[in-house]
Design an enzyme around this catalytic site. Structure first.
Site, mmCIF file in Angstrom:
data_model
loop_
_atom_site.group_PDB
_atom_site.id
_atom_site.type_symbol
_atom_site.label_atom_id
_atom_site.label_comp_id
_atom_site.label_asym_id
_atom_site.label_seq_id
_atom_site.Cartn_x
_atom_site.Cartn_y
_atom_site.Cartn_z
ATOM 1 N N ASP A 19 1.926 7.627 9.447
ATOM 2 C CA ASP A 19 1.481 6.527 10.320
ATOM 3 C C ASP A 19 2.035 6.720 11.726
ATOM 4 O OD1 ASP A 19 -0.140 4.748 8.738
ATOM 5 O OD2 ASP A 19 1.650 4.326 7.546
ATOM 6 N N ASP A 24 -6.119 1.179 3.245
ATOM 7 C CA ASP A 24 -4.738 1.267 3.709
ATOM 8 C C ASP A 24 -4.230 -0.108 4.111
ATOM 9 O OD1 ASP A 24 -2.347 2.220 4.744
ATOM 10 O OD2 ASP A 24 -3.244 2.956 6.603
HETATM 11 C C1 DX5 Z 1 -0.199 -0.050 8.739
HETATM 12 C C2 DX5 Z 1 -0.182 1.379 8.260
HETATM 13 C C3 DX5 Z 1 -0.163 1.462 6.777
HETATM 14 C C4 DX5 Z 1 1.102 0.898 6.183
HETATM 15 C C5 DX5 Z 1 0.904 0.511 4.764
HETATM 16 O O1 DX5 Z 1 -0.346 -0.074 10.095
HETATM 17 O O2 DX5 Z 1 -1.307 2.076 8.709
HETATM 18 O O3 DX5 Z 1 -0.358 2.797 6.341
HETATM 19 O O4 DX5 Z 1 2.156 1.838 6.285
HETATM 20 O O5 DX5 Z 1 2.021 -0.199 4.323
HETATM 21 P P1 DX5 Z 1 1.971 -1.063 2.964
HETATM 22 O O6 DX5 Z 1 1.444 -0.161 1.896
HETATM 23 O O7 DX5 Z 1 3.373 -1.485 2.784
HETATM 24 O O8 DX5 Z 1 1.039 -2.201 3.259
HETATM 25 ZN ZN ZN Z 2 -1.771 4.034 7.699
#
Ligand code: DX5
Ligand code: ZN
Length: 237
Positions: A37, A193
């Protein structure tokens, strides 16, 4: 129904002081790819990591590196990420169209558009694919499915189920409609995601996703192998 589901583990929730060990844990747990990310503090309110991290992990794993670029002007960085070892480069649709009035100022989030400039997007898709990498386009929760003119060009579409910027947010159920809309007309991979967990993953799979990205659910678990096994099992039920 039997369909091969993939799990992409986001290192955003990993222990950065032990990143090598965390990548090894992903491999041992049966993860299919590493989700990175990348946030710039402009496209999203948070700042995270960049090319140096992709470069650092590239030699220590054979898993594909799935790079999610939450940055303004992604075209300035595509070559860099491809060169250091990203296998998937995911760019946001919100960088290719006119932003809605409510999010045009620098500090207004989430960024959203109603349509994209397909020629501009195609140029970057071709640029990614020219490096032999897969090009994904990402849709924020408030951005509709506005990718008709680039559907045949894309390798994948990433549907955000939270507004980007942070892990540990709550899954926005409304985005399931976008997956249902896309599935019959898109042959490439659909990824989801944000807020993926034991409760929300089945809904996303039922709607038609191929890839589940997860940060906190995976890294927060004491049994990561079981997390991956149970997520993948959703494809065979
Ligand atoms: C949010 C990111 C995601 C995030 C997901 O901006 O793009 O990939 O890391 O985190 P979780 O799985 O904890 O929602
Ligand atoms: Zn992401």
């Amino acid at each position: 129904m039997s369909r091969s589901l993939k799990v992409s583990a986001s290192i955003l929730s990993s222990n950065f002081t032990k990143l090598g060990d965390e990548i090894k844990k992903c491999e041992d747990a049966g993860v299919d790819m590493i989700h990175v990310d990348v946030m710039d503090g402009h496209f999203v309110p948070n700042i995270t990591i960049g090319q140096v991290i992709v470069e650092a992990i590239r030699p220590i794993t054979k898993l594909p590196i799935d790079t999610h670029l939450m940055i303004e002007n992604p075209w300035n960085y595509i070559d860099d990420f491809c060169k250091v070892g990203s296998d998937i480069v995911a760019v946001h649709a919100e960088c290719y169209g006119e932003r809605r009035a409510a999010c045009r100022e620098v500090n207004q989030y989430p960024k959203e558009v109603d349509n994209i400039d397909a020629d501009k997007a195609k140029k970057d898709i071709a640029r990614i694919q020219g490096h032999g990498k897969k090009a994904f386009m990402v849709l924020n929760p408030g951005t509709p499915v506005c990718l008709d003119d680039v559907l045949d060009d894309l390798d994948g579409i990433l549907i955000m189920s939270v507004n980007p910027g942070f892990s540990k947010q709550k899954f926005i159920l409304d985005v399931l409609e976008k997956i249902k809309e896309l599935r019959p007309k898109f042959k490439g991979a659909i990824s989801i995601d944000g807020g993926v967990n034991a409760q929300t993953a089945p809904l996303a799979v039922e709607a038609g996703v191929d890839i589940l990205a997860t940060a906190s659910y995976f890294f927060g678990s004491t049994d990561q192998k079981q997390v991956v096994t149970s997520l993948k099992a959703l494809g065979t039920s």
